[in-house]
Design an enzyme around this catalytic site. Structure first.
Site, PDB file in Angstrom:
ATOM      1  N   ASN A 158     -32.045   2.158  29.806  1.00  0.00           N
ATOM      2  CA  ASN A 158     -32.020   1.048  29.895  1.00  0.00           C
ATOM      3  C   ASN A 158     -32.815  -0.260  29.702  1.00  0.00           C
ATOM      4  OD1 ASN A 158     -29.591   0.495  32.053  1.00  0.00           O
ATOM      5  ND2 ASN A 158     -30.818   1.831  33.502  1.00  0.00           N
ATOM      6  N   LYS A 212     -37.285  -4.451  49.206  1.00  0.00           N
ATOM      7  CA  LYS A 212     -36.535  -3.521  48.001  1.00  0.00           C
ATOM      8  C   LYS A 212     -36.141  -2.641  49.500  1.00  0.00           C
ATOM      9  CE  LYS A 212     -37.188  -1.759  44.169  1.00  0.00           C
ATOM     10  NZ  LYS A 212     -36.986  -1.992  43.161  1.00  0.00           N
ATOM     11  N   SER A 232     -33.656 -12.165  36.708  1.00  0.00           N
ATOM     12  CA  SER A 232     -32.760 -12.082  37.529  1.00  0.00           C
ATOM     13  C   SER A 232     -33.456 -13.599  38.652  1.00  0.00           C
ATOM     14  CB  SER A 232     -33.446 -11.204  39.440  1.00  0.00           C
ATOM     15  OG  SER A 232     -32.688  -9.697  39.063  1.00  0.00           O
TER      16      SER A 232
HETATM   17  P1  NAD Z   1     -33.483   4.796  33.210  1.00  0.00           P
HETATM   18  O1  NAD Z   1     -32.896   5.333  34.275  1.00  0.00           O
HETATM   19  O2  NAD Z   1     -31.650   4.569  32.403  1.00  0.00           O
HETATM   20  O3  NAD Z   1     -34.409   5.889  31.830  1.00  0.00           O
HETATM   21  C1  NAD Z   1     -34.998   6.372  32.168  1.00  0.00           C
HETATM   22  C2  NAD Z   1     -35.198   6.831  30.671  1.00  0.00           C
HETATM   23  O4  NAD Z   1     -36.605   7.886  31.761  1.00  0.00           O
HETATM   24  C3  NAD Z   1     -33.909   7.954  30.394  1.00  0.00           C
HETATM   25  O5  NAD Z   1     -34.264   8.226  29.097  1.00  0.00           O
HETATM   26  C4  NAD Z   1     -34.768   9.453  30.387  1.00  0.00           C
HETATM   27  O6  NAD Z   1     -33.928   9.840  30.240  1.00  0.00           O
HETATM   28  C5  NAD Z   1     -36.322   9.332  30.956  1.00  0.00           C
HETATM   29  N1  NAD Z   1     -36.970  10.554  31.284  1.00  0.00           N
HETATM   30  C6  NAD Z   1     -36.960  10.975  32.962  1.00  0.00           C
HETATM   31  N2  NAD Z   1     -37.803  11.700  32.718  1.00  0.00           N
HETATM   32  C7  NAD Z   1     -39.030  11.650  32.547  1.00  0.00           C
HETATM   33  C8  NAD Z   1     -40.005  12.597  32.031  1.00  0.00           C
HETATM   34  N3  NAD Z   1     -40.230  13.220  32.943  1.00  0.00           N
HETATM   35  N4  NAD Z   1     -40.562  12.399  31.248  1.00  0.00           N
HETATM   36  C9  NAD Z   1     -40.286  11.722  30.018  1.00  0.00           C
HETATM   37  N5  NAD Z   1     -38.453  10.529  30.352  1.00  0.00           N
HETATM   38  C10 NAD Z   1     -37.961  10.728  31.109  1.00  0.00           C
HETATM   39  O7  NAD Z   1     -34.087   4.014  33.768  1.00  0.00           O
HETATM   40  P2  NAD Z   1     -34.869   2.434  33.592  1.00  0.00           P
HETATM   41  O8  NAD Z   1     -33.429   1.383  34.432  1.00  0.00           O
HETATM   42  O9  NAD Z   1     -35.128   2.435  32.131  1.00  0.00           O
HETATM   43  O10 NAD Z   1     -36.194   2.257  34.395  1.00  0.00           O
HETATM   44  C11 NAD Z   1     -37.452   3.048  33.489  1.00  0.00           C
HETATM   45  C12 NAD Z   1     -38.632   2.319  34.139  1.00  0.00           C
HETATM   46  O11 NAD Z   1     -38.479   1.257  33.735  1.00  0.00           O
HETATM   47  C13 NAD Z   1     -39.070   2.885  35.814  1.00  0.00           C
HETATM   48  O12 NAD Z   1     -39.825   3.373  35.756  1.00  0.00           O
HETATM   49  C14 NAD Z   1     -37.940   1.511  36.142  1.00  0.00           C
HETATM   50  O13 NAD Z   1     -38.729   1.209  37.123  1.00  0.00           O
HETATM   51  C15 NAD Z   1     -38.712   1.100  35.384  1.00  0.00           C
HETATM   52  N6  NAD Z   1     -38.300  -0.929  35.596  1.00  0.00           N
HETATM   53  C16 NAD Z   1     -36.968  -0.718  35.046  1.00  0.00           C
HETATM   54  C17 NAD Z   1     -36.255  -2.564  35.629  1.00  0.00           C
HETATM   55  C18 NAD Z   1     -35.163  -2.385  35.175  1.00  0.00           C
HETATM   56  O14 NAD Z   1     -34.646  -3.843  34.231  1.00  0.00           O
HETATM   57  N7  NAD Z   1     -34.208  -1.555  34.388  1.00  0.00           N
HETATM   58  C19 NAD Z   1     -37.077  -3.105  35.190  1.00  0.00           C
HETATM   59  C20 NAD Z   1     -38.344  -2.936  35.964  1.00  0.00           C
HETATM   60  C21 NAD Z   1     -39.106  -2.001  35.776  1.00  0.00           C
END
Ligand code: NAD
Length: 427
Positions: free
Chosen positions: A232, A117, A360
């Site tokens: 996402n 990371k 990936s």
């Molecule tokens: P993102 O930033 O695209 O979306 C996050 C969403 O959560 C947004 O809609 C935001 O408004 C909302 N949010 C943020 N804080 C909040 C809160 N306190 N209460 C309610 N909603 C809230 O992020 P993402 O890429 O969708 O990732 C979301 C989670 O999934 C993270 O924990 C990330 O580590 C995990 N994750 C993502 C991926 C990936 O491929 N993108 C892979 C593994 C894990």
């Protein structure tokens, strides 16, 4: 003894520091497997952390020095793999914990990778595209000695995307003197990205919901589903769950949520967000707070926002039968214990959201072969991997009479420990 680290967060007496939580789960799995203490001693922290401080020319001509990190947790089964985040809150502890989780995610899926990371302390919201590009290139120059297709392969994470990956590939290739597309994943398709990568995490989450429903003898068709977070992962998970027949009754973002017991039209919510920058105000749904959304009467709950959302305070009131953790660390250990006690089927984050790193891996394999698959091929391979891994963890949970989370750590640590043993790392 599990060690504590600086800045260990607490909420209502609950441990919230992800590094401390990860260490607790590792310790418990090592003990349950009856492995020697050396396994925990090796896995309780990353094997290598590089800290870099590098100058970037800002748009006004000034020079700003940024601090970044790259951690490699364990490379017993293969090169390190994991994202890079650009965020003001990046810290060495966060990078340590996230690299640790990557080792276990990869091991559960049987990928030939260890965990890595990276992060840079910066605020991309206050930087121009040119400044972000120069920062990205300078970070790659600073960490180039430890990364590479056979060593350590970064990917997107918070505030980094396909464009940032393209700059990383370009900079690394410039340093090497040839195109090294396999040095990062999550790239644009034109320079070696994979079909299906952007939806892979959410697709994996929904596949785990389907497998969990099968185990409970529950129909996914019509299952009332709630998704917290509409980014996402959350937006695509909501769309794919609806496409699989579930009735998505509520979704939310940080500013608030939408509730319609008759089911939301997710495509329409996505379009509304594309036009308005928010889901708040979407017609045909009642507003709902994030607090109320989590305790709605539903069958499936997908936390896809941030960490520490399911806590000792709300866990007794959560009504979902299945929780699939799309976010990293959405459930505190205390909430986890309460929900398990209440018979909720929890698919832990290190299994539920591993679809992203799986595709990936497919991207990297395609780069090494220089031969590219169709989206259907990628999705079929993802589905097979997720279903197989889900069942491996489930069988461990049943045979050892432990939770799915403990079983996931046990499956992962058993594999990594075996590699360390045959390599002679355990004496
Ligand atoms: P993102 O930033 O695209 O979306 C996050 C969403 O959560 C947004 O809609 C935001 O408004 C909302 N949010 C943020 N804080 C909040 C809160 N306190 N209460 C309610 N909603 C809230 O992020 P993402 O890429 O969708 O990732 C979301 C989670 O999934 C993270 O924990 C990330 O580590 C995990 N994750 C993502 C991926 C990936 O491929 N993108 C892979 C593994 C894990």
């Amino acid at each position: 003894m599990v060690e504590s680290v600086s800045g260990a967060g607490q909420k209502g007496g609950e441990v919230l520091n992800p590094f401390v939580i990860a260490q607790q789960y590792v310790k418990s799995a090592v003990d349950a497997l009856g492995l020697e203490p050396a396994v925990y001693e090796i896995l309780k922290q990353p094997a290598k952390i590089l800290e870099v401080n590098f100058p970037v020319v800002m748009d006004d001509g000034s020079i700003k020095v940024f601090t970044g990190y790259r951690a490699q947790h364990n490379t017993a089964v293969g090169p390190a793999k994991g994202g890079v985040r650009f965020h003001p809150d990046v810290s060495v502890d966060e990078v340590r914990a996230l690299s640790m989780w990557m080792t276990f995610k990869c091991a559960i899926l049987g990928l030939p990778y260890g965990g890595g990371k990276g992060g840079v302390i910066c605020n991309p919201e206050q930087m121009s595209a040119g400044e972000i590009e120069r920062l990205t290139r300078a970070y790659i120059d600073a960490i180039a000695e430890v990364i590479g297709p056979e060593k350590d392969i970064p990917a997107p994470d918070v505030n980094t995307n396909a464009q940032v990956m393209a700059w990383m590939v370009d900079e690394f290739s410039r340093l090497r003197g040839y195109n090294a597309f396999g040095v990062v994943t999550g790239k644009p398709i034109i320079i070696g990205g994979s079909e299906g990568r952007s939806e892979a995490t959410a697709r994996g989450v929904v596949l785990t919901v389907r497998e969990a429903a099968k185990k409970l003898g529950m129909e996914l068709q019509g299952a009332r589903t709630v998704v917290q977070g509409f980014g996402n992962v959350g937006s695509v998970a909501a769309r794919l769950a609806a496409a699989a027949g579930a009735k998505v009754i509520a979704v939310s973002e940080v500013r608030g949520g939408l509730y319609n017991p008759a089911g939301l039209d997710i495509r329409a919510v996505e379009e509304f967000k594309a036009h308005n920058g928010t889901i708040v105000g979407f017609p045909g749904a009642e507003p709902i707070s994030n607090e109320d959304l989590l305790i709605l009467d539903c069958d499936v709950l997908i936390p896809a926002a941030v960490e520490n959302q399911l806590t000792a305070a709300n866990a007794p009131h959560i009504k979902a039968k299945i929780i699939s953790e799309a976010a990293n660390g959405p459930t505190t250990p205390e909430a986890d214990a309460i929900l398990n006690e209440r018979g909720v089927f929890i698919v832990p984050d290190i299994l539920a959201n591993a679809g992203g790193v799986t595709v990936s891996y497919f991207e990297w394999v395609q780069n090494l072969m220089n031969y590219y698959w169709t989206e259907d091929e990628v999705n079929q391979k993802l589905e097979a991997s997720m279903a197989r891994s889900f069942n491996t963890v489930y069988n461990m949970a049943v045979s050892k009479k432990v939770t799915m989370r403990q079983a996931a750590y046990m499956v992962a640590i058993k594999r990594v420990a075996e590699a360390m043993r045959v390599r002679g790392w355990l004496g």
